[in-house]
Design a protein around this motif. Structure first.
Motif, PDB file in Angstrom:
ATOM      1  N   MET A 117       6.275  23.803   0.946  1.00  0.00           N
ATOM      2  CA  MET A 117       5.878  23.016   2.141  1.00  0.00           C
ATOM      3  C   MET A 117       4.513  22.208   1.654  1.00  0.00           C
ATOM      4  O   MET A 117       4.207  21.275   2.121  1.00  0.00           O
ATOM      5  N   GLU A 118       4.035  22.647   0.790  1.00  0.00           N
ATOM      6  CA  GLU A 118       2.729  21.935   0.262  1.00  0.00           C
ATOM      7  C   GLU A 118       3.267  20.580  -0.493  1.00  0.00           C
ATOM      8  O   GLU A 118       2.825  19.671  -0.257  1.00  0.00           O
ATOM      9  N   LYS A 119       4.363  20.679  -1.205  1.00  0.00           N
ATOM     10  CA  LYS A 119       5.031  19.603  -1.863  1.00  0.00           C
ATOM     11  C   LYS A 119       5.513  18.520  -0.714  1.00  0.00           C
ATOM     12  O   LYS A 119       5.428  17.119  -0.862  1.00  0.00           O
ATOM     13  N   ALA A 120       5.915  18.997   0.298  1.00  0.00           N
ATOM     14  CA  ALA A 120       6.469  18.243   1.639  1.00  0.00           C
ATOM     15  C   ALA A 120       5.307  17.469   2.093  1.00  0.00           C
ATOM     16  O   ALA A 120       5.037  16.417   2.490  1.00  0.00           O
ATOM     17  N   SER A 121       4.016  18.056   2.181  1.00  0.00           N
ATOM     18  CA  SER A 121       2.769  17.760   2.851  1.00  0.00           C
ATOM     19  C   SER A 121       2.398  16.605   1.922  1.00  0.00           C
ATOM     20  O   SER A 121       2.172  15.384   2.476  1.00  0.00           O
ATOM     21  N   LEU A 122       2.256  16.671   0.571  1.00  0.00           N
ATOM     22  CA  LEU A 122       1.994  15.513  -0.301  1.00  0.00           C
ATOM     23  C   LEU A 122       2.938  14.553  -0.137  1.00  0.00           C
ATOM     24  O   LEU A 122       2.595  13.258  -0.065  1.00  0.00           O
ATOM     25  N   ALA A 123       4.279  14.621   0.031  1.00  0.00           N
ATOM     26  CA  ALA A 123       5.269  13.543  -0.083  1.00  0.00           C
ATOM     27  C   ALA A 123       5.099  12.858   1.213  1.00  0.00           C
ATOM     28  O   ALA A 123       5.414  11.603   1.106  1.00  0.00           O
ATOM     29  N   ARG A 124       4.719  13.367   2.257  1.00  0.00           N
ATOM     30  CA  ARG A 124       4.677  12.749   3.571  1.00  0.00           C
ATOM     31  C   ARG A 124       3.520  11.709   3.457  1.00  0.00           C
ATOM     32  O   ARG A 124       3.693  10.513   3.973  1.00  0.00           O
ATOM     33  N   CYS A 125       2.436  11.819   2.712  1.00  0.00           N
ATOM     34  CA  CYS A 125       1.469  11.142   2.587  1.00  0.00           C
ATOM     35  C   CYS A 125       1.814   9.922   1.559  1.00  0.00           C
ATOM     36  O   CYS A 125       1.114   8.901   1.553  1.00  0.00           O
ATOM     37  N   LEU A 126       3.092   9.920   0.925  1.00  0.00           N
ATOM     38  CA  LEU A 126       3.361   8.733  -0.135  1.00  0.00           C
ATOM     39  C   LEU A 126       4.520   8.048   0.378  1.00  0.00           C
ATOM     40  O   LEU A 126       4.877   7.097  -0.429  1.00  0.00           O
ATOM     41  N   LEU A 127       4.862   8.118   1.621  1.00  0.00           N
ATOM     42  CA  LEU A 127       5.934   7.295   2.216  1.00  0.00           C
ATOM     43  C   LEU A 127       5.500   6.133   2.929  1.00  0.00           C
ATOM     44  O   LEU A 127       4.261   6.014   3.575  1.00  0.00           O
TER      45      LEU A 127
ATOM     46  N   ASP B 202      10.476  22.168   9.190  1.00  0.00           N
ATOM     47  CA  ASP B 202      10.492  20.628   9.289  1.00  0.00           C
ATOM     48  C   ASP B 202       9.671  19.979   8.266  1.00  0.00           C
ATOM     49  O   ASP B 202       8.329  20.234   8.228  1.00  0.00           O
ATOM     50  N   LEU B 203      10.212  19.326   7.470  1.00  0.00           N
ATOM     51  CA  LEU B 203       9.471  18.764   6.088  1.00  0.00           C
ATOM     52  C   LEU B 203       8.853  17.395   6.595  1.00  0.00           C
ATOM     53  O   LEU B 203       7.809  16.891   5.911  1.00  0.00           O
ATOM     54  N   MET B 204       9.455  16.825   7.737  1.00  0.00           N
ATOM     55  CA  MET B 204       8.981  15.409   8.132  1.00  0.00           C
ATOM     56  C   MET B 204       7.788  15.553   9.039  1.00  0.00           C
ATOM     57  O   MET B 204       6.828  14.854   9.129  1.00  0.00           O
TER      58      MET B 204
ATOM     59  N   GLU C 129       0.919  -1.205  -0.285  1.00  0.00           N
ATOM     60  CA  GLU C 129       0.055   0.261   0.148  1.00  0.00           C
ATOM     61  C   GLU C 129       0.979   1.243   0.030  1.00  0.00           C
ATOM     62  O   GLU C 129       0.625   2.128  -0.607  1.00  0.00           O
ATOM     63  N   GLU C 130       1.793   1.140   0.748  1.00  0.00           N
ATOM     64  CA  GLU C 130       2.763   2.406   0.793  1.00  0.00           C
ATOM     65  C   GLU C 130       3.667   2.478  -0.311  1.00  0.00           C
ATOM     66  O   GLU C 130       4.118   1.400  -0.800  1.00  0.00           O
ATOM     67  N   LEU C 131       3.914   3.695  -0.859  1.00  0.00           N
ATOM     68  CA  LEU C 131       4.701   3.964  -2.261  1.00  0.00           C
ATOM     69  C   LEU C 131       6.207   3.988  -2.161  1.00  0.00           C
ATOM     70  O   LEU C 131       7.026   3.020  -2.298  1.00  0.00           O
ATOM     71  N   TRP C 132       6.506   5.246  -1.419  1.00  0.00           N
ATOM     72  CA  TRP C 132       8.080   5.622  -1.749  1.00  0.00           C
ATOM     73  C   TRP C 132       8.704   5.296  -0.158  1.00  0.00           C
ATOM     74  O   TRP C 132       8.328   5.525   0.787  1.00  0.00           O
ATOM     75  N   SER C 133      10.038   4.733  -0.601  1.00  0.00           N
ATOM     76  CA  SER C 133      10.943   4.454   0.785  1.00  0.00           C
ATOM     77  C   SER C 133      11.379   6.086   1.170  1.00  0.00           C
ATOM     78  O   SER C 133      11.710   6.118   2.090  1.00  0.00           O
ATOM     79  N   ALA C 134      11.899   6.642  -0.008  1.00  0.00           N
ATOM     80  CA  ALA C 134      12.613   7.966   0.303  1.00  0.00           C
ATOM     81  C   ALA C 134      11.990   8.957  -0.959  1.00  0.00           C
ATOM     82  O   ALA C 134      11.869   8.527  -2.056  1.00  0.00           O
ATOM     83  N   ILE C 135      11.815  10.352  -0.984  1.00  0.00           N
ATOM     84  CA  ILE C 135      11.263  11.174  -1.652  1.00  0.00           C
ATOM     85  C   ILE C 135      12.357  12.426  -1.588  1.00  0.00           C
ATOM     86  O   ILE C 135      12.663  12.741  -0.451  1.00  0.00           O
TER      87      ILE C 135
ATOM     88  N   GLY D 106       9.881   5.484   5.840  1.00  0.00           N
ATOM     89  CA  GLY D 106      10.304   6.048   4.727  1.00  0.00           C
ATOM     90  C   GLY D 106      10.674   7.669   5.235  1.00  0.00           C
ATOM     91  O   GLY D 106      10.467   7.954   6.105  1.00  0.00           O
ATOM     92  N   ARG D 107      11.339   8.248   4.569  1.00  0.00           N
ATOM     93  CA  ARG D 107      11.838   9.770   4.823  1.00  0.00           C
ATOM     94  C   ARG D 107      11.980  10.642   3.511  1.00  0.00           C
ATOM     95  O   ARG D 107      12.357  10.118   2.360  1.00  0.00           O
ATOM     96  N   ILE D 108      11.647  11.971   3.734  1.00  0.00           N
ATOM     97  CA  ILE D 108      12.026  13.091   2.813  1.00  0.00           C
ATOM     98  C   ILE D 108      13.310  13.442   3.021  1.00  0.00           C
ATOM     99  O   ILE D 108      13.709  13.721   4.030  1.00  0.00           O
ATOM    100  N   PHE D 109      13.935  13.900   2.137  1.00  0.00           N
ATOM    101  CA  PHE D 109      15.065  14.176   1.847  1.00  0.00           C
ATOM    102  C   PHE D 109      15.285  15.706   1.220  1.00  0.00           C
ATOM    103  O   PHE D 109      14.732  15.834   0.027  1.00  0.00           O
ATOM    104  N   PRO D 110      15.462  16.637   1.925  1.00  0.00           N
ATOM    105  CA  PRO D 110      16.136  16.728   3.242  1.00  0.00           C
ATOM    106  C   PRO D 110      14.829  16.583   4.368  1.00  0.00           C
ATOM    107  O   PRO D 110      13.734  16.913   3.668  1.00  0.00           O
TER     108      PRO D 110
END
Length: 855
Positions: A676-686, A761-763, A654-660, A690-694
């Motif tokens: 910050m909008e991109k980071a909010s979307l990315a958090r939902c896809l981890l 804080d993007l995470m 179900e979860e998609l990305w290990s890292a974005i 998983g982690r957002i870089f940075p």
């Protein structure tokens, strides 16, 4: 029966009530219902048509339907944009603005579309209208600040603050007018200052032209404010399009212009002067008879002399040549030839610019002159035959004695602009002027070291009315070594024998063949992207952070599968066909990035790259192959965006990305829009773990006093410029954020230590805030004029990279205070820091109550 022809009495009338129209009411009602149904079914185009009908027939519904209409317009515009129906998109906005001409949201969005399409002038107009309507509208303010840097470039402020330059132009124009040049045309008038100088000097007729809509409107305001709007005619057009008598009644006796760039000819001065001599100017004195001498034409400036110099400069080198053999553990041997978009050669390439510009005095790390300055070219702007013959001039070879040992990185060019026979302006690197220098990077002498006693052979040409300089050869010990044939040159210290000369000839021929293939197949990357490739610390930091995360996720995956009693094929990722064994990494960096490849090189990782250009994708594929990365472990996800059948194949879980991997900071030094909008979307896809870089960005800043930043940000002082009222008008385009700074070379006094200003804080969205107060203690007395800021980008809790580091591809930015703040050593300064979306604003106040630093 009353007399119907009698005039009505002029008494008080009762207001006539609008007659009810049942058919109209029914149409409005049904169209409004249809619009809402279409919105529900996401048929935005039909909904937009229904809303147009409703609001045109029944304007009283505007207040009720504003929000729904905006939403429909923006959604429909997105669809039109995605399928390339740009004209339809702008038609829809024009229809919307007929209904809501002062709606700041619609105005701002129209401006955003225009800006993305490259129409910066027009975009600025819409952003400006939106701000006038609502000065506190943050989206319009942010957009206007960004576009203002394009429209009214910083050199306009520097030029108007350059009192020496302004006086020299004024004196030259005054002398020309007083000697009989009574009719004047100002080409590329800008703020109108040169045209006003001509009028002030007594010219009977003054005309001016300006292509930029923004600068044309600004010039009209300035000329009117100085009471000259009735005596100076300004045209919004290129001088090449002007005709006599359609645009001006007759030929003029004087053309004044400063349509020159750092490379002298880059703004088209040759073409415009040739056209002017043939169509707009009286003939020059040399072509007049004795009886006609009183009515001759001339140009200010009268001519120019161009100078050049060879130099070594690490900063230039790392922006234009690949200087490393490895990038984040990836061997770059198979990358082929990578070039920046700036390359000068004897055979110009359409995709290349012949030169870039730099202020040599501010380059980080400085530069080393390898030759004495030499005269590259002279040109007489009052000789039309010389102007017309410029492009057909024979290529000139200049032999330059080498004075210092060093790597040949570039040729630098500047010029002396001769206003008349007595006065000139120099743009040299040692001059304190508003000018930068033109830089011709050297690609074809990679790693070649010049030595004293060598002679460098430089070719100077103007084939396409651009000044082109190209290093073609070095003479050493009486032998000529060609630089334009081979990419990697190795030269023996021993004198070359006849046999060696023959071997060298064969080698040169082989290199020539290679060079032809490379010229055909080279891959272009932007200058900032080249600097990023050369930033080893950046890629090593990313590599370490990715290895840590991938190791953690692999271990978690193993433990999960062992706990479930499931066998795995983790030991052989190349032969594994079970998609659940793979970790998925998405790199959404802007431009050319190797981070996806670095992730894929860790094994058991499938990486998705955002690289779009075909040649750049080919480079990544070659690097993947040469670094033993399975072909199926690298995908280019943007290739599938227009293919409904080829959308990204998601893993079964179900979860998609290990890292974005997000690209957070623009090269200019600003936070990327909508980060910050991109980071909010990315958090939902981890996936879990998983982690957002940075994962976190910390903003640092410092209090400084910098007269340079003031001069580059607004016209300074209370005194009018040459007696003309210009500052209030051009200073409308002053923006509080100054970008593309090299803080390490900025001329400034440091008034405090560095301080943490803000954290993003993007995470963890709960850790973020929109404003913060920080107290900073002044370490020296002075005037706080600006607050430069930069970022520490934390890839995880331990590993970070700084945008202030010497080898960073990022520049820095600074907030320039509207009113400088006087401080004494020991004073506490309170900074109110706000971030709205991606825009940083800072206000500074001297704190009357001493106190510690606040975090």
């Amino acid at each position: 029966m009353p007399n119907t022809s009698a005039r009505p009495k002029h008494g008080r009338r009762t207001r006539r009530r609008r007659r009810e129209d049942p058919a109209r009411n029914e149409l409005v009602s049904s169209s409004l219902e249809s619009a809402q149904q279409c919105l529900f079914s996401q048929d935005y185009g039909t909904a937009f048509v229904h809303y147009l009908l409703v609001l045109n027939l029944a304007p009283e519904f505007k207040d009720f339907a504003t929000e729904s209409f905006r939403f429909t317009l923006f959604k429909w515009a997105e669809e039109l944009d995605s399928v390339g129906r740009i004209q339809d998109l702008f038609n829809c906005y024009e229809q919307a603005l007929e209904l809501f001409p002062t709606d700041e949201v619609i105005l701002n969005n129209m401006g955003e579309h225009l800006f993305r399409m490259g129409f910066r002038d027009e975009a600025a107009g819409y952003f400006h209208k939106a701000l006038k309507r609502r000065p506190d509208y943050p989206e319009a303010r942010e957009n206007f600040y960004r576009v203002a840097n394009w429209l009214v470039e910083r050199w306009h402020f520097l030029m108007l603050n350059d009192h020496g330059r302004n006086r020299k132009y004024q004196q030259a124009i005054q002398k020309a007018v007083q000697s009989g040049c009574n009719t004047v045309l100002d080409i590329g008038t800008g703020t109108g200052i040169l045209g006003m100088c001509a009028k002030q000097a007594g010219a009977a007729e003054v005309y001016a032209c300006e292509l930029s809509k923004t600068m044309y409107e600004l010039a009209c305001e300035v000329v009117a404010a100085n009471g000259m709007d009735s005596s100076i005619k300004i045209l919004h057009m290129k001088s090449l399009e002007m005709e006599v008598p359609r645009d001006i009644p007759h030929r003029v006796s004087l053309v004044v212009t400063e349509t020159v760039d750092a490379g002298l000819f880059g703004e088209g001065i040759i073409e415009s002067l040739i056209h002017a001599w043939h169509h707009l100017l009286l003939p020059p004195q040399a072509l007049m008879t004795q009886s006609e001498q009183s009515a001759t034409g001339r140009v200010i400036p009268a001519g120019a002399t161009v100078f050049g110099m060879a130099l070594e400069c690490v900063e230039i080198r790392r922006h234009h040549r690949l200087c490393v053999s490895e990038v984040g553990s990836l061997s770059m041997a198979a990358a082929g030839e990578l070039r920046s978009p700036v390359s000068c050669s004897s055979e110009p390439h359409d995709s290349m610019e012949p030169y870039t510009t730099e202020r040599l005095s501010r380059l980080p790390g400085g530069y080393k002159p390898l030759t004495e300055p030499f005269t590259a070219l002279s040109i007489d702007f009052n000789n039309v035959q010389e102007l017309e013959g410029l492009s057909s001039r024979e290529v000139q070879q200049v032999r330059l004695p080498v004075t210092q040992e060093g790597k040949l990185d570039a040729l630098a060019v500047w010029f002396q602009l001769h206003l008349d026979e007595e006065s000139s302006i120099s743009t040299g690197p040692q001059e304190d002027t508003c000018w930068e220098q033109a830089i011709y990077p050297v690609h074809n002498a990679k790693g070649f070291v010049l030595k004293p006693q060598d002679e460098l052979i430089v070719e100077v040409s103007c084939l396409d009315a651009y000044l082109r300089l190209c290093s073609v050869a070095v003479v050493r010990d009486g032998h000529e070594i060609r630089l334009d044939k081979c990419q990697d040159l190795h030269y023996s210290e021993n004198p070359i024998s006849h046999a060696n000369q023959e071997a060298e000839l064969c080698s040169a021929l082989a290199c020539l063949q290679t060079d032809q293939n490379q010229t055909k197949d080279f891959c272009m990357v932007e200058c900032s992207e080249m600097a990023l490739l050369n930033n080893q610390d950046y890629h090593q930091s990313f590599c370490r952070a990715l290895v840590k995360l991938i190791s953690q996720l692999k271990l978690k995956c193993q433990n999960r599968e062992q706990g479930a009693g499931v066998g795995s094929d983790l030991a052989d990722p190349v032969n594994s066909t079970d998609r659940s064994d793979l970790l998925y990494v998405l790199d959404v960096s802007e431009g050319f990035s190797l981070l996806s490849l670095i992730a894929a090189s860790q094994g058991q990782v499938k990486a998705y790259s955002s690289v779009e250009k075909n040649k750049q994708q080919e480079v990544l594929k070659r690097l993947a192959h040469s670094n033993n990365i399975p072909e199926q472990h690298l995908e280019f996800w943007l290739n599938y965006m227009d293919d409904e059948q080829g959308m990204l194949q998601r893993p079964s879980r179900e979860e998609l990305w290990s890292a974005i991997i997000l690209d957070c900071i623009e090269t200019c030094g600003l936070i990327r829009q909508k980060l910050m909008e991109k980071a909010s979307l990315a958090r939902c896809l981890l996936e879990e773990g998983g982690r957002i870089f940075p994962e976190r960005i910390v903003v640092y800043g410092k209090l400084v006093e910098s007269n340079t930043l003031l001069l580059e940000s607004a016209v300074q002082g209370q005194e009018p410029t040459l007696g003309f009222n210009i500052a209030p008008f051009i200073n409308q385009f002053t923006v509080p954020v100054h970008v593309f700074l090299d803080f390490s070379t900025l001329d400034c006094n440091h008034l405090s230590e560095s301080v943490e200003l803000f954290v993003l804080d993007l995470m963890d969205t709960n850790a973020n805030y929109s404003n913060r107060e920080v107290k900073v203690q002044a370490t020296s007395a002075g005037r706080i004029t600006a607050i430069p800021f930069w970022y520490h980008i934390y890839l995880d809790q331990e590993i970070s990279v700084s945008t202030l580091s010497q080898n960073s591809h990022w520049k820095q930015a600074a907030i320039v205070l509207q009113q400088p703040l006087e401080v004494q050593a020991g004073d506490w300064v309170r900074l109110a820091v706000k971030i709205h979306k991606s825009t940083i604003s800072i206000s500074a106040y001297v704190d009357c109550v001493p106190g510690p630093m606040e975090y």
